[in-house]
Design a protein around this motif. Structure first.
Motif, PDB file in Angstrom:
ATOM      1  N   UNK A   1     -20.239 -18.021  23.314  1.00 55.65           N
ATOM      2  CA  UNK A   1     -21.591 -18.026  22.754  1.00 55.65           C
ATOM      3  C   UNK A   1     -22.624 -17.567  23.788  1.00 55.65           C
ATOM      4  N   UNK A   2     -22.442 -17.975  25.051  1.00 56.61           N
ATOM      5  CA  UNK A   2     -23.369 -17.548  26.113  1.00 56.61           C
ATOM      6  C   UNK A   2     -23.291 -16.043  26.323  1.00 56.61           C
ATOM      7  N   UNK A   3     -22.064 -15.526  26.366  1.00 56.60           N
ATOM      8  CA  UNK A   3     -21.882 -14.079  26.528  1.00 56.60           C
ATOM      9  C   UNK A   3     -22.458 -13.334  25.327  1.00 56.60           C
ATOM     10  N   UNK A   4     -22.179 -13.829  24.137  1.00 58.62           N
ATOM     11  CA  UNK A   4     -22.670 -13.170  22.927  1.00 58.62           C
ATOM     12  C   UNK A   4     -24.189 -13.107  22.918  1.00 58.62           C
ATOM     13  N   UNK A   5     -24.834 -14.216  23.224  1.00 61.38           N
ATOM     14  CA  UNK A   5     -26.302 -14.252  23.209  1.00 61.38           C
ATOM     15  C   UNK A   5     -26.887 -13.245  24.183  1.00 61.38           C
ATOM     16  N   UNK A   6     -26.288 -13.152  25.372  1.00 61.81           N
ATOM     17  CA  UNK A   6     -26.796 -12.224  26.388  1.00 61.81           C
ATOM     18  C   UNK A   6     -26.617 -10.776  25.959  1.00 61.81           C
ATOM     19  N   UNK A   7     -25.453 -10.457  25.399  1.00 61.73           N
ATOM     20  CA  UNK A   7     -25.190  -9.072  25.019  1.00 61.73           C
ATOM     21  C   UNK A   7     -25.947  -8.671  23.749  1.00 61.73           C
ATOM     22  N   UNK A   8     -26.075  -9.579  22.802  1.00 60.79           N
ATOM     23  CA  UNK A   8     -26.856  -9.261  21.598  1.00 60.79           C
ATOM     24  C   UNK A   8     -28.294  -8.945  21.985  1.00 60.79           C
ATOM     25  N   UNK A   9     -28.852  -9.756  22.881  1.00 59.48           N
ATOM     26  CA  UNK A   9     -30.219  -9.510  23.346  1.00 59.48           C
ATOM     27  C   UNK A   9     -30.327  -8.152  24.026  1.00 59.48           C
ATOM     28  N   UNK A  10     -29.309  -7.799  24.831  1.00 61.56           N
ATOM     29  CA  UNK A  10     -29.322  -6.514  25.546  1.00 61.56           C
ATOM     30  C   UNK A  10     -29.186  -5.334  24.595  1.00 61.56           C
ATOM     31  N   UNK A  11     -28.358  -5.475  23.575  1.00 64.59           N
ATOM     32  CA  UNK A  11     -28.078  -4.367  22.661  1.00 64.59           C
ATOM     33  C   UNK A  11     -29.224  -4.129  21.682  1.00 64.59           C
ATOM     34  N   UNK A  12     -29.897  -5.207  21.269  1.00 63.56           N
ATOM     35  CA  UNK A  12     -30.872  -5.111  20.185  1.00 63.56           C
ATOM     36  C   UNK A  12     -32.299  -4.761  20.612  1.00 63.56           C
ATOM     37  N   UNK A  13     -32.556  -4.616  21.891  1.00 63.96           N
ATOM     38  CA  UNK A  13     -33.912  -4.253  22.302  1.00 63.96           C
ATOM     39  C   UNK A  13     -34.245  -2.833  21.848  1.00 63.96           C
ATOM     40  N   UNK A  14     -35.510  -2.551  21.550  1.00 64.37           N
ATOM     41  CA  UNK A  14     -35.889  -1.185  21.157  1.00 64.37           C
ATOM     42  C   UNK A  14     -35.506  -0.143  22.201  1.00 64.37           C
TER      43      UNK A  14
END
Length: 322
Positions: free
Chosen positions: A265-278
Motif C-alpha cells: 500500500x505504501x509503494x502503491x500510494x507513492x507510485x500512483x501519486x508520481x504517475x498521476x501528476x499533470x
C-alpha cells in the motif's frame, strides 16, 4: 503448564505480529532496489527513473535502478522472485515477463500471477514501426511490397516479446517473410538498425524518437488503434492498410510474493501519486506512452486479461514456444 505454554505462545505470536506491523509502518528505512529487465537507456530505464524520482519525494528513500537484462526478462523476474518479500526489491515488468513468456517459453521458472505482488500499472505503450533510412520505403504498403519481392531476405530486430509479436502479427497479416535477430533490449537493436545492419523493427517511441528526428531511421506507423499525440503525423497500422491491427505493451511495478500489504500500500500510494501528476502525464505523452496508475487489485485483474490476450496473439501470429 499447558495453559501457561499456550498463553506464552499466543503472546509471542501477538508480539511478532505487532513487530511486523511496526516494521511495515516504518517502511522504507533504506534505499529500494528497482530491477529492470532491459539495458540502461531503454524505455523501461527511462520510465523507472522518472517515476522513481517522484516516488522518492513521498517515500523519502531513493530508488537504485539495477539492470538484469535478457531477451526474455527471466533473469530479472527470477531475481525479484527470490528476493526477500520486504519491499526493498521491486520489479518494473511488462508484457514479456507478465504474460508473453507463458506462451513463448516451453519451460518457465516463475509464474506471473503466483510469484509476485502487484503494486501499480505505470504505462500503456504503443510501438512504432521503423525502417533504416537508406531503404526506399516510406509507407507500410511499400514495406510489404519490398518484403514480398525479397522473401526471407529482410531482417528485423527483436528486443522483447512485444516487438516480436508486433512483427509476427504484421508478417501474418501481410504475408511476408523476414529473419529475426534477437537482442537483450530494444536499445541494442535500435543501434544495429541505425548502423544499417537491420532493415526494420517495432520499437518504443522513447527509444526511436531522437533517431527519427535525426533522420537516421524512418517511422512508418504506430501499432495502436489510435494515433500518438507525440507523433500525430504517423498513421495507425490499420490506417496504413493492415486491417484490424492493434497492439500495445505495458509496464507495471511488482514486489515478491508475500510482501506485507502495508508495504504494498505504501509503494502503491507513492507510485500512483508520481504517475498521476499533470507533469508526469504530459511527460508520458511526450514519450509516446499513456500514463496509467492502478490499485494492486486492478493490476492483478489486468494481468489476467493480458495473459488471455497473449494466448490469442501468439496463436494468431503463428508463434511457437522456444
Amino acid at each position: 503448564m499447558i495453559k501457561i505454554v499456550r498463553a506464552s505462545f499466543a503472546i509471542t505470536l501477538a508480539l511478532g505480529a505487532q513487530f511486523a506491523a511496526a516494521q511495515a509502518e516504518k517502511f522504507p528505512a533504506k534505499p529500494i532496489q528497482a530491477i529492470i529487465s532491459t539495458a540502461a537507456g531503454s524505455a523501461s530505464d527511462v520510465i523507472m527513473r522518472y517515476v522513481g524520482n517522484d516516488a522518492t519525494k513521498t517515500l523519502e528513500q531513493p530508488f537504485v535502478i539495477v539492470s538484469k537484462a535478457s531477451t526474455t526478462g527471466v533473469i530479472a523476474a527470477d531475481f525479484v522472485r527470490r528476493a526477500p518479500p520486504d519491499g526493498y526489491t521491486i520489479l518494473l515488468a511488462g508484457n514479456t515477463i507478465m504474460a508473453a513468456n507463458k506462451f513463448l517459453l516451453k519451460s518457465l521458472s516463475y509464474d506471473p500471477l503466483r510469484d509476485f505482488e502487484p503494486v501499480s500499472l505505470v504505462t500503456l505503450n504503443p510501438l512504432v514501426l521503423v525502417v533504416r533510412s537508406d531503404l526506399p520505403i516510406k509507407s507500410v504498403a511499400e514495406l510489404v511490397a519490398y518484403g514480398k519481392a525479397r522473401p526471407g531476405q529482410m531482417n528485423y530486430g527483436i528486443g522483447n516479446a512485444g516487438g516480436r509479436v508486433a512483427v509476427q502479427l504484421l508478417k501474418s497479416a501481410a504475408g511476408i517473410e523476414a529473419q529475426d535477430v534477437a537482442f537483450s533490449g530494444t536499445s541494442q537493436a535500435m543501434l544495429e538498425l541505425v548502423a544499417g545492419r537491420l532493415d526494420f523493427m517495432f520499437v518504443d517511441p522513447a527509444v526511436a524518437d531522437a533517431f527519427i528526428k535525426q533522420q537516421k531511421i524512418r517511422a512508418l506507423a504506430v501499432s495502436s488503434s489510435v494515433r500518438l499525440p507525440s507523433m500525430p503525423e504517423l498513421p495507425t497500422m490499420a490506417e496504413a492498410g493492415i486491417a484490424n491491427y492493434d497492439y500495445v505493451s505495458f509496464t507495471a511495478i511488482y514486489a515478491p510474493r508475500g510482501t506485507p500489504k502495508q508495504v504494498i500500500d505504501s509503494l502503491n500510494a507513492a507510485f500512483v501519486k508520481a504517475i498521476d501528476t499533470p507533469d508526469a502525464q504530459a511527460n508520458f505523452r511526450r514519450l509516446g506512452m499513456i500514463g496509467r496508475s492502478s490499485t494492486p487489485q486492478a493490476l492483478a485483474e489486468f494481468n489476467k486479461e493480458q495473459i488471455a490476450s497473449w494466448q490469442q496473439w501468439v496463436k494468431q501470429a503463428g508463434m511457437e514456444a522456444q
